[in-house]
Design a protein around this motif. Sequence first.
Motif, PDB file in Angstrom:
ATOM      1  N   THR A  80       0.865  -1.177   0.000  1.00 47.54           N
ATOM      2  CA  THR A  80       0.000   0.000   0.000  1.00 47.54           C
ATOM      3  C   THR A  80       0.899   1.224   0.000  1.00 47.54           C
ATOM      4  OG1 THR A  80      -1.651  -1.216   1.294  1.00 47.54           O
ATOM      5  CG2 THR A  80      -1.897   1.174   1.176  1.00 47.54           C
ATOM      6  N   THR A 128       1.788   5.112  -2.298  1.00 50.97           N
ATOM      7  CA  THR A 128       1.722   6.063  -3.413  1.00 50.97           C
ATOM      8  C   THR A 128       2.989   6.904  -3.434  1.00 50.97           C
ATOM      9  OG1 THR A 128       0.546   7.657  -2.032  1.00 50.97           O
ATOM     10  CG2 THR A 128      -0.801   6.195  -3.410  1.00 50.97           C
ATOM     11  N   ALA A 141      -3.200   0.653  -2.697  1.00 48.92           N
ATOM     12  CA  ALA A 141      -3.472   2.090  -2.730  1.00 48.92           C
ATOM     13  C   ALA A 141      -4.282   2.475  -3.960  1.00 48.92           C
ATOM     14  CB  ALA A 141      -2.159   2.875  -2.697  1.00 48.92           C
ATOM     15  N   TYR A 142      -4.190   1.682  -5.011  1.00 43.29           N
ATOM     16  CA  TYR A 142      -4.937   1.960  -6.244  1.00 43.29           C
ATOM     17  C   TYR A 142      -5.987   0.894  -6.547  1.00 43.29           C
ATOM     18  CZ  TYR A 142      -1.050   5.142  -7.049  1.00 43.29           C
ATOM     19  OH  TYR A 142      -0.110   6.136  -6.916  1.00 43.29           O
ATOM     20  N   GLU A 153      -7.581  -1.347  -4.321  1.00 41.18           N
ATOM     21  CA  GLU A 153      -8.573  -1.663  -3.287  1.00 41.18           C
ATOM     22  C   GLU A 153      -9.933  -1.103  -3.690  1.00 41.18           C
ATOM     23  OE1 GLU A 153      -9.159  -3.802  -0.521  1.00 41.18           O
ATOM     24  OE2 GLU A 153      -7.391  -2.891   0.374  1.00 41.18           O
ATOM     25  N   LYS A 178     -10.993   2.672  -4.531  1.00 38.30           N
ATOM     26  CA  LYS A 178      -9.818   3.406  -5.030  1.00 38.30           C
ATOM     27  C   LYS A 178      -9.949   3.595  -6.544  1.00 38.30           C
ATOM     28  CE  LYS A 178      -7.842   3.488  -0.995  1.00 38.30           C
ATOM     29  NZ  LYS A 178      -7.588   4.688  -0.270  1.00 38.30           N
ATOM     30  N   GLY A 200     -10.220   0.341  -8.312  1.00 38.83           N
ATOM     31  CA  GLY A 200     -10.722  -0.651  -7.374  1.00 38.83           C
ATOM     32  C   GLY A 200     -11.868  -1.498  -7.889  1.00 38.83           C
TER      33      GLY A 200
END
Length: 146
Positions: free
Chosen positions: A52, A54, A79-80, A82, A85, A88
């Motif tokens: 996770t 960025t 981070a992208y 999930e 997101k 996601g």
Amino acid sequence: MDGREITWDDETRFDDARRYATRVWTSKSLKQVKIRPDDARSWADVEWQDVTSTGPTWHKVYGRWAARRSTDVIQLNRAYLESGKPLGADVHRRRVAAHELGHALGFCHKSLSHDSLMWEYYSDIKAGKIDGPTSQDIKDYHRLWG
């Protein structure tokens, strides 16, 4: 990779994406390399992990494959990817996982001259709606694996 087999160890919350990636790289004529979970008698060739981040090395990086001396690593970036997101949704996670598993199979990034799941930038794969190995990827697979 051991001969024509990749065994994996599961450390990702994106099991659906991992299963999808395995399915598209072992379907139809793509049977030369077996991809299966490791067991008590084998050593994992690939470990699936979540990250996770960025930060600078992960800015707009949705997944990453890294060759290691013993066990390669495929990381999927929560981070992208999930839920909730920017990417996601299953379709994005599946594409990213399939692309990264392609690296574990021995494929590098491809130029934009032919449709390919192995294009370097996910934005191109997404725009091309490429959900698995293309006809060019299949040709490359057979060139490498028979």
